[in-house]
Scaffold this active site. Structure first.
Site, PDB file in Angstrom:
ATOM      1  N   ARG A 154     -21.276 -33.109 -39.147  1.00 19.57           N
ATOM      2  CA  ARG A 154     -20.249 -32.413 -39.918  1.00 19.57           C
ATOM      3  C   ARG A 154     -20.508 -32.590 -41.400  1.00 19.57           C
ATOM      4  NH1 ARG A 154     -15.007 -33.015 -37.115  1.00 19.57           N
ATOM      5  NH2 ARG A 154     -14.715 -31.108 -38.292  1.00 19.57           N
ATOM      6  N   LYS A 162      -2.894 -35.156 -34.921  1.00 17.61           N
ATOM      7  CA  LYS A 162      -2.962 -33.702 -35.050  1.00 17.61           C
ATOM      8  C   LYS A 162      -2.333 -32.999 -33.849  1.00 17.61           C
ATOM      9  CE  LYS A 162      -7.404 -34.664 -37.146  1.00 17.61           C
ATOM     10  NZ  LYS A 162      -8.865 -34.505 -36.992  1.00 17.61           N
ATOM     11  N   PRO A 214      -5.260 -27.615 -38.343  1.00 16.31           N
ATOM     12  CA  PRO A 214      -5.964 -28.801 -37.945  1.00 16.31           C
ATOM     13  C   PRO A 214      -5.379 -30.162 -38.304  1.00 16.31           C
ATOM     14  CG  PRO A 214      -7.516 -27.152 -38.596  1.00 16.31           C
ATOM     15  CD  PRO A 214      -6.151 -26.586 -38.758  1.00 16.31           C
ATOM     16  N   GLU A 215      -5.271 -30.508 -39.528  1.00 18.11           N
ATOM     17  CA  GLU A 215      -5.032 -31.923 -39.788  1.00 18.11           C
ATOM     18  C   GLU A 215      -3.552 -32.280 -39.878  1.00 18.11           C
ATOM     19  OE1 GLU A 215      -7.965 -33.586 -42.497  1.00 18.11           O
ATOM     20  OE2 GLU A 215      -9.113 -31.747 -42.382  1.00 18.11           O
ATOM     21  N   ARG A 258     -10.356 -18.208 -30.565  1.00 17.83           N
ATOM     22  CA  ARG A 258     -11.558 -18.890 -30.076  1.00 17.83           C
ATOM     23  C   ARG A 258     -11.307 -19.653 -28.771  1.00 17.83           C
ATOM     24  NH1 ARG A 258     -15.295 -22.398 -34.011  1.00 17.83           N
ATOM     25  NH2 ARG A 258     -13.550 -22.481 -35.417  1.00 17.83           N
TER      26      ARG A 258
END
Length: 279
Positions: A269, A59, A2-3, A119
């Site tokens: 979140r 990202k 992710p980051e 996913r």
DNA sequence: CGCACATCCTGTGTGC
DNA sequence: TGCACACAGGATGTGC
């Protein structure tokens, strides 16, 4: 992946594998991964092209081609898998039992780069030119760019009424910070996640800037030791928990004051912080 | 324009 | 053990 630090580590590890290589063909296992583009669109733009450079913004991971651009975003669980060739790719991507969830793959003369995401949130797109790649142009300043300074952070924060945590997640202002490192940076800077961004003073902005850069640099060091292993789909960046001070530490003692870390919800979140240290 | 919210998916962990 | 349900490192489009 992710980051920013994770994607940067992937970019560095991928570079020697694909730079200068010609894309023989695109393999499509789940067309959803290039939506809304079609596999035919992507194939037309990438097949026969040579990879001139691998680079990252925020990202996103990009392959600059001799003509055109490949844009990838891993969202939550996306990852790259390297196969020795088309044979291994086809065998492992289509095996019934515990197959690797490869959505798309680029076949090179030296092996194949699989874009995998069970996913199917991650995306790989192709563009005629860099200028045509809209996601790239929506990004704000990259947190590792020299242009990202305390003064710039102060300017951008001053223009937003949102809580600091949500401000940091906005990729159109500063690119690369996600849910983990936003909590971490605010903890290091001793700033309250609910504080409106436009109430940051110059000194606080400088503190936050320093914290962001520190947290991302430190995470990148971790992500490179060891560097990404594209061979093992179960592999993931190891030891990141060791450097986390707030994220996923609900109820555990703050590393500064020993009081318990809180978890709150912001914009749907989780945010982790120390109510005592971060005012 | 800014913001809240739903949406895209599937696997895993948790509590009953 | 089985089951239901929350939760997950993200971005985008919608309606207000």
């Amino acid at each position: 992946m992710p980051e920013l630090p994770e994607v940067e580590a992937v970019a560095r590890a991928l570079r020697p594998l694909v730079r200068g290589q010609r894309i023989r063909c695109l393999h499509v296992f789940h067309a959803i991964a290039c939506k809304p583009q079609s596999p035919a669109d992507v194939a037309r733009l990438v097949e026969g092209r040579r990879v001139a450079e691998v680079f990252r913004r925020g990202k996103y991971l990009f392959l600059r081609l001799d003509r055109g651009l490949v844009e990838m975003h891993f969202r939550f669980d996306g990852q790259l898998i390297w196969f020795s060739g088309a044979k291994e790719l086809l065998a492992k991507a289509t095996a019934e039992a515990d197959s690797i969830h490869v959505d798309l793959a680029l076949e090179f003369g030296t092996g194949a780069m699989g874009f995998a995401d069970q996913r199917h949130f991650g995306r790989l797109h192709a563009w005629e030119t860099e200028a045509a790649c809209e996601p790239l142009h929506r990004l704000g300043v990259d947190a590792f760019d020299r242009a990202f300074t305390a003064v710039l952070l102060h300017e951008r924060a001053s223009a937003s009424k949102r809580p600091l945590k949500e401000f940091l997640l906005d990729q159109s202002r500063i690119a690369g910070i996600g849910n983990i490192y936003s909590s971490e940076a605010l903890w290091h800077a001793r700033l309250n996640p609910w504080q409106p961004a436009n109430s940051l003073g110059r000194r606080e902005s400088a503190r936050l800037h320093k914290a962001i850069v520190y947290v991302l640099r430190r995470a990148l060091e971790c992500c490179q030791d060891p560097p990404p292993d594209f061979r093992d789909p179960k592999w993931w960046f190891q030891g990141l928990e060791a450097i986390l001070r707030a994220y996923q530490r609900e109820g555990l003692p703050c590393r500064r004051c020993r009081r318990p870390i809180q978890r709150v919800e912001q914009g749907g979140r989780s945010t982790y912080f120390c109510r005592h240290c971060q005012k």
